[in-house]
Design a protein around this motif. Sequence first.
Motif, PDB file in Angstrom:
ATOM      1  N   MET A 199       0.797  -1.225   0.000  1.00 21.66           N
ATOM      2  CA  MET A 199       0.000   0.000   0.000  1.00 21.66           C
ATOM      3  C   MET A 199       0.838   1.288   0.000  1.00 21.66           C
ATOM      4  O   MET A 199       0.323   2.367  -0.234  1.00 21.66           O
ATOM      5  CB  MET A 199      -0.943   0.011   1.206  1.00 21.66           C
ATOM      6  N   VAL A 200       2.132   1.166   0.303  1.00 24.65           N
ATOM      7  CA  VAL A 200       3.050   2.317   0.237  1.00 24.65           C
ATOM      8  C   VAL A 200       4.287   1.836  -0.510  1.00 24.65           C
ATOM      9  O   VAL A 200       4.819   0.767  -0.215  1.00 24.65           O
ATOM     10  CB  VAL A 200       3.434   2.828   1.642  1.00 24.65           C
ATOM     11  N   SER A 201       4.752   2.614  -1.475  1.00 27.72           N
ATOM     12  CA  SER A 201       5.859   2.180  -2.326  1.00 27.72           C
ATOM     13  C   SER A 201       7.164   2.096  -1.539  1.00 27.72           C
ATOM     14  O   SER A 201       7.378   2.817  -0.550  1.00 27.72           O
ATOM     15  CB  SER A 201       6.035   3.148  -3.497  1.00 27.72           C
ATOM     16  N   ALA A 202       8.064   1.232  -2.014  1.00 28.48           N
ATOM     17  CA  ALA A 202       9.385   1.101  -1.397  1.00 28.48           C
ATOM     18  C   ALA A 202      10.138   2.427  -1.452  1.00 28.48           C
ATOM     19  O   ALA A 202      10.863   2.781  -0.515  1.00 28.48           O
ATOM     20  CB  ALA A 202      10.171   0.004  -2.095  1.00 28.48           C
ATOM     21  N   LYS A 203       9.959   3.167  -2.539  1.00 25.39           N
ATOM     22  CA  LYS A 203      10.630   4.464  -2.673  1.00 25.39           C
ATOM     23  C   LYS A 203      10.177   5.421  -1.575  1.00 25.39           C
ATOM     24  O   LYS A 203      10.993   6.134  -0.979  1.00 25.39           O
ATOM     25  CB  LYS A 203      10.333   5.064  -4.054  1.00 25.39           C
ATOM     26  N   LEU A 205       8.987   4.585   1.356  1.00 22.51           N
ATOM     27  CA  LEU A 205       9.432   4.062   2.660  1.00 22.51           C
ATOM     28  C   LEU A 205      10.906   4.308   2.931  1.00 22.51           C
ATOM     29  O   LEU A 205      11.351   4.191   4.086  1.00 22.51           O
ATOM     30  CB  LEU A 205       9.138   2.564   2.742  1.00 22.51           C
ATOM     31  N   GLU A 206      11.660   4.668   1.902  1.00 27.70           N
ATOM     32  CA  GLU A 206      13.092   4.934   2.064  1.00 27.70           C
ATOM     33  C   GLU A 206      13.354   6.012   3.116  1.00 27.70           C
ATOM     34  O   GLU A 206      14.406   6.011   3.755  1.00 27.70           O
ATOM     35  CB  GLU A 206      13.708   5.385   0.728  1.00 27.70           C
ATOM     36  N   ALA A 207      12.426   6.929   3.295  1.00 26.62           N
ATOM     37  CA  ALA A 207      12.643   8.060   4.203  1.00 26.62           C
ATOM     38  C   ALA A 207      12.915   7.624   5.637  1.00 26.62           C
ATOM     39  O   ALA A 207      13.597   8.340   6.384  1.00 26.62           O
ATOM     40  CB  ALA A 207      11.437   9.003   4.160  1.00 26.62           C
ATOM     41  N   LEU A 208      12.379   6.464   6.040  1.00 19.61           N
ATOM     42  CA  LEU A 208      12.606   5.970   7.401  1.00 19.61           C
ATOM     43  C   LEU A 208      13.288   4.604   7.394  1.00 19.61           C
ATOM     44  O   LEU A 208      13.159   3.830   8.342  1.00 19.61           O
ATOM     45  CB  LEU A 208      11.277   5.887   8.174  1.00 19.61           C
ATOM     46  N   LYS A 209      14.047   4.324   6.341  1.00 18.76           N
ATOM     47  CA  LYS A 209      14.632   2.997   6.163  1.00 18.76           C
ATOM     48  C   LYS A 209      15.528   2.606   7.341  1.00 18.76           C
ATOM     49  O   LYS A 209      15.397   1.511   7.900  1.00 18.76           O
ATOM     50  CB  LYS A 209      15.424   2.957   4.861  1.00 18.76           C
TER      51      LYS A 209
END
Length: 233
Positions: A199-203, A205-209
């Motif tokens: 539901m949320v792209s991997a790109k 989610l990178e912000a809090l990887k």
Amino acid sequence: MASFLDFLQVNKHKTFRPKKKFPQGTLRYSLHKQAEATLHSGVDLRHAVKLPPGENFDDWLAVHTVDFFNRINLMYGTISDVCSRESCPTMCGGSRYEYLWQDGIEYKKPTRLPAPQYMQLLMDWIESRINDENIFPSSTTVSFPKDFRQICKKILTRLFRVFVHVYIHHFDRIRELGAEPHANTLYKHFYYFVTEYGMVSAKELEALKDMTERLLEPSSRRGPIPSANAFRP
């Protein structure tokens, strides 16, 4: 450990706005209570997000989207006193991530806004959708719209940006309030849900990887989560 909602009850004078609820007696209310009971039972959050056998995915998605909206906007409410136009002149997560507002109506083009104004517009935008019976019908006799999953993807993606801003810029305030374990549990629940169903792209989610990797480590190997400055990209 008390639940995040228990924490918010103690701090309800700081909350942002009233909660959206499913009417009692409806299937979605039952699913909401089932999901809530699973969380309180202490089951692994990775398993708590899995669709119960025989249930409809769109119902499960609706229940979780509304629940995450309620809980995330209340989380933001607990730190909103330190999120001002002066302290947060842009809606961002460190120097690498800036989020511009666009709703296609009042803001037809992506627009740079102070974080608290962005948050207000975002919560209004989501609330108008989850209270629209044509999008989030209370009755199972009314079908979800054909683009329902895309709508939820956009809602959940924008809610993720609230986590980005709060964790990177206001984590010290979360810790000061004693809300760190509650916020972390909420984030992990959200993360497991959105990654389970794409539901949320991997790109995005990178912000809090880096923080996510630390949070998802087994507790026996995980050290304390650093202060907010450590997450600034």
